[in-house]
Design a protein around this motif. Structure first.
Motif, short mmCIF file in Angstrom:
data_model
loop_
_atom_site.label_atom_id
_atom_site.label_comp_id
_atom_site.label_asym_id
_atom_site.label_seq_id
_atom_site.Cartn_x
_atom_site.Cartn_y
_atom_site.Cartn_z
N LYS A 50 0.83 -1.21 0.00
CA LYS A 50 0.00 0.00 0.00
C LYS A 50 0.86 1.26 0.00
N PHE A 51 1.96 1.21 0.74
CA PHE A 51 2.84 2.38 0.77
C PHE A 51 3.44 2.63 -0.62
N VAL A 52 3.85 1.57 -1.29
CA VAL A 52 4.39 1.72 -2.64
C VAL A 52 3.33 2.27 -3.58
N PHE A 53 2.11 1.72 -3.49
CA PHE A 53 1.04 2.19 -4.36
C PHE A 53 0.73 3.66 -4.10
N SER A 54 0.59 4.02 -2.82
CA SER A 54 0.27 5.41 -2.50
C SER A 54 1.39 6.35 -2.97
N SER A 55 2.64 5.94 -2.81
CA SER A 55 3.76 6.77 -3.26
C SER A 55 3.75 6.94 -4.77
N VAL A 56 3.51 5.83 -5.48
CA VAL A 56 3.46 5.90 -6.95
C VAL A 56 2.33 6.81 -7.40
N PHE A 57 1.15 6.67 -6.79
CA PHE A 57 0.02 7.50 -7.16
C PHE A 57 0.30 8.97 -6.89
N LEU A 58 0.86 9.28 -5.73
CA LEU A 58 1.14 10.67 -5.40
C LEU A 58 2.17 11.28 -6.34
N LEU A 59 3.23 10.55 -6.64
CA LEU A 59 4.25 11.07 -7.55
C LEU A 59 3.70 11.23 -8.97
N LEU A 60 2.96 10.20 -9.42
CA LEU A 60 2.40 10.27 -10.77
C LEU A 60 1.38 11.39 -10.88
N GLY A 61 0.51 11.51 -9.87
CA GLY A 61 -0.48 12.59 -9.90
C GLY A 61 0.15 13.96 -9.90
N THR A 62 1.22 14.14 -9.09
CA THR A 62 1.92 15.43 -9.07
C THR A 62 2.56 15.73 -10.43
N ALA A 63 3.16 14.70 -11.05
CA ALA A 63 3.78 14.90 -12.37
C ALA A 63 2.73 15.27 -13.41
N LEU A 64 1.59 14.58 -13.40
CA LEU A 64 0.52 14.89 -14.36
C LEU A 64 -0.04 16.29 -14.12
N LEU A 65 -0.14 16.69 -12.85
CA LEU A 65 -0.62 18.04 -12.55
C LEU A 65 0.37 19.08 -13.07
N PHE A 66 1.65 18.77 -12.99
CA PHE A 66 2.67 19.67 -13.55
C PHE A 66 2.54 19.76 -15.07
#
Length: 674
Positions: free
Chosen positions: A198-214
């Protein structure tokens, strides 16, 4: 199916198998024994629990008589047994541990409980969670307590008693997972493994979401990036706060609870809106009614999420949040995921094959979201929405990456084409510059003789050297003839320069080879016969053989060749024109392909041409044994040079046949069309 679609389809199928395998693994993770060599088998307590709404210290004792208590299976929602009531629940069950196994290093796992708890084994308290306050919320924390060997009975029969605070009436008690007894180290390792995922998934989602928002901030035209990034970020926050890391890191403040609820409310509306915006951008025709309805529906749900999130940030009341999430969001989120899944299924039937895989994964993600919303009502192990959206993200990333690489290939193709075009333009400029230079050189050198002649005759007239009117008229006629030749020479020079620099337009059209030669024959028959020379058409070619050509320009080529033949053929001679399919190709056309070529011929039996001059006959101002500048009033000497450029513009070749014994024979070769 093209290669562009085989690769994403293969990766998509692997991702789907990975998703289904993970669901199967999650579904069996808590129920099947995990016995290893020398390990302790899992004991699952999922039936025959005694339950009672009361609070008495004697309820934890093995000597207490619970014959009048109700019997239920766990997990279960106790609200069905005790609706609208608060207080405490007691659970009791006698467990027979496997005989012959060591009783040390055992632990018990309770799963999630909506409030505080106390756990007893044989009347001894082995663990508790929460302060026991009536308003204590602890609904995501997994309880794992070690069981001291000293409290266990040697005969294997042991009483497990659990007291639960059921202040919140919608969900209470052991509602999420069965209670299990296993080696304590195994339970801790399994918890660490699950929470690490879950930690890996949440980290991946947060990083990917931040990159897409950028990326959206850079290119704001792609609104689907905004909704997809917000959905991925919300899912990352939801997974993190739904894991045990918030408890291990001490993140149990009121603000963390707000953030958890905000992310829970936001996930479904933004993903549904993303699905609509993305699929709406792929449509080339007017929207159907179902698209319009789904458009307004997702707008409304997005507005609901914004308003609700604002209230959660401004209004500090945990109880209100809990009831709002339970009775409002659950009954809005579940239909939204279901409707979005049905909309994805509808789109799957109408989109093109290259988009079906991504639309299918939309449906998978929304189906997993629907299952997630009913998880509190019926036991569904594992975080389905986490795996479903991860599969969607994997497919989306793969498809977008494949699209990116295809765009890169197109950019390379366009770059190569642009480089080729620049190279062609550069060569054309060089040709134009060379043609301009040669034109100026020819004008400066080859026009000197007629100009000098005209000036000489004009000076004689001006100086009254010629006195008789007859001689004056003779000099004026010579000047006139010189100027006519001068004018022809200028026109031919400019025409040759325009053809060489590719500025002259050719009106290409399909024309039959046989009719082309026949028209030329009929057009020049009178002129040739009037000169006392025989004129013959020897064409041997099928009637359906055609070529792509400018008929007027080919007429100009024949006119130059026939004019030269008349000039060097004595009366009584013969001129022959004709065409046939080519038996072979010249050396410079050997790589032109396997298509057919048509060979046109103009032959005469005149004085012929010397072999050493055959290679120069198509150069400017070359006329066999004499040059054009010797007598420019007769003709310019540029006819064959112009004819050569016209043939080259038709992708053909022209040459002098040096194998004939007398006369002159000129061939030119043009490609035939199907």
């Amino acid at each position: 199916m093209s290669e562009d679609y085989k690769r994403p389809l293969a990766v998509g199928l692997l991702a789907l198998l990975f998703f289904l395998g993970t669901i199967a693994w999650s579904a069996t993770g808590y129920s099947q024994p995990t016995t290893e060599v020398g390990g302790y088998p899992t004991v699952t307590l999922d039936s025959s629990w005694k339950i009672r709404q009361a609070d008495s210290p004697e309820s934890s004792s093995p000597l207490y008589n619970d014959a009048d208590w109700q019997t239920i299976q766990v997990p279960a929602n106790t609200q069905e047994l005790f609706p609208g009531q608060s207080g405490y629940l007691w659970y009791r069950q006698w467990v027979q541990l496997p005989p012959g196994k060591p009783l040390y290093d055992l632990g018990i796992r309770l799963g999630r409980i909506a409030s505080a708890d106390e756990v007893y084994v044989n009347g001894y308290q082995i663990g508790s969670s929460g302060s026991g306050r009536a308003d204590e919320l602890d609904n995501e924390k997994i309880r794992i307590y070690p069981i001291p060997a000293a409290v266990l009975a040697a005969d294997g029969y042991n009483l497990v008693a659990i007291r639960v605070n059921r202040y919140y009436s919608d969900i209470g008690g052991l509602y999420s997972e069965p209670v299990v007894i296993e080696e304590y180290s195994q339970l801790i390792n399994q918890l660490i493994r699950d929470q690490s995922v879950k930690f890996v998934f949440s980290s991946v989602f947060l990083l990917l979401g931040t990159a897409l928002l950028f990326f959206f901030a850079i290119r704001r035209q792609q609104k689907e990036l905004l909704f997809f990034s917000l959905g991925v970020i919300s899912l990352g926050v939801y997974i993190f706060y739904g894991s045990q890391w918030r408890y291990h890191l001490g993140m149990e403040t009121i603000y963390d609870t707000r953030l958890y609820y905000i992310s829970l409310i936001t996930i479904a509306p933004v993903f549904a809106r993303f699905a609509y915006v993305y699929l709406d951008g792929q449509q080339k025709e007017d929207k159907a009614v179902i698209d319009t309805v789904f458009d307004y529906y997702t707008r409304g749900m997005l507005l609901y999420a914004v308003v609700t999130d604002g209230l959660l940030l401004l209004y500090d009341n945990g109880t209100l949040w809990y009831y709002f999430i339970t009775f409002v969001s659950q009954y809005l989120g579940m239909p939204l995921c279901a409707i979005a899944g049905l909309y994805s299924l509808y789109q799957f039937t109408i989109v093109s094959w290259d988009k079906k895989l991504l639309v299918f994964m939309f449906g998978v993600a929304f189906a997993s979201g629907t299952a997630e919303t009913v998880e509190y009502e019926s036991y569904i192990p594992g975080n389905l929405v986490m795996w479903g959206v991860m599969a969607l993200v994997l497919i989306s990333t793969m498809i977008m990456a494949n699209r990116f690489f295809r765009l890169q290939d197109k950019v390379k193709e366009y770059s190569a084409g642009l480089e080729k075009l620049v190279d062609i333009r550069t060569r054309q400029l060089k040709v134009m510059e060379e043609s301009r230079r040669r034109l100026l050189a020819n004008i400066s050198h080859d026009l000197r003789t007629p100009v000098s002649s005209v000036l000489g005759h004009a000076e004689l007239l001006m100086e009254d050297v010629v006195e008789s009117p007859e001689q004056q008229r003779a000099y004026i006629k010579r000047i006139h003839d010189k100027m006519l030749g001068f004018n022809r020479l200028i026109q031919d020079l400019f025409e040759l320069a325009k053809i060489e620099s590719q500025q002259e337009r050719f009106l290409m059209a399909p024309v039959t080879a046989e009719s082309l030669v026949e028209n030329i024959y009929q057009k020049y028959l009178y002129d040739v016969q009037n000169a006392g020379i025989a004129f013959e058409n020897h064409s041997h070619i099928p009637q359906n053989v055609r070529l792509q050509a400018d008929e007027d320009r080919l007429d100009q080529v024949f006119a130059n060749l026939i004019s030269n033949a008349l000039r060097y053929t004595s009366p009584g001679g013969c001129i022959v024109i004709g065409c046939r399919l080519a038996d072979g190709l010249p050396a410079d056309l050997s790589g032109a392909g396997n298509g057919q070529f048509i060979c046109f011929t103009v032959a005469d039996d005149g004085i012929g041409i010397e072999p050493e001059q055959a290679s120069r006959i198509f150069e400017r101002f070359c006329r066999g044994k004499e040059t054009a500048r010797d007598n420019p009033s007769e003709h310019s000497g540029l006819g064959l040079a112009i004819a050569k450029e016209i043939i080259l513009a038709h992708n053909g070749r022209i040459w002098v046949d040096t194998t004939v014994s007398h006369g002159c024979t000129i061939h030119f070769l043009l490609p035939a069309i199907e």
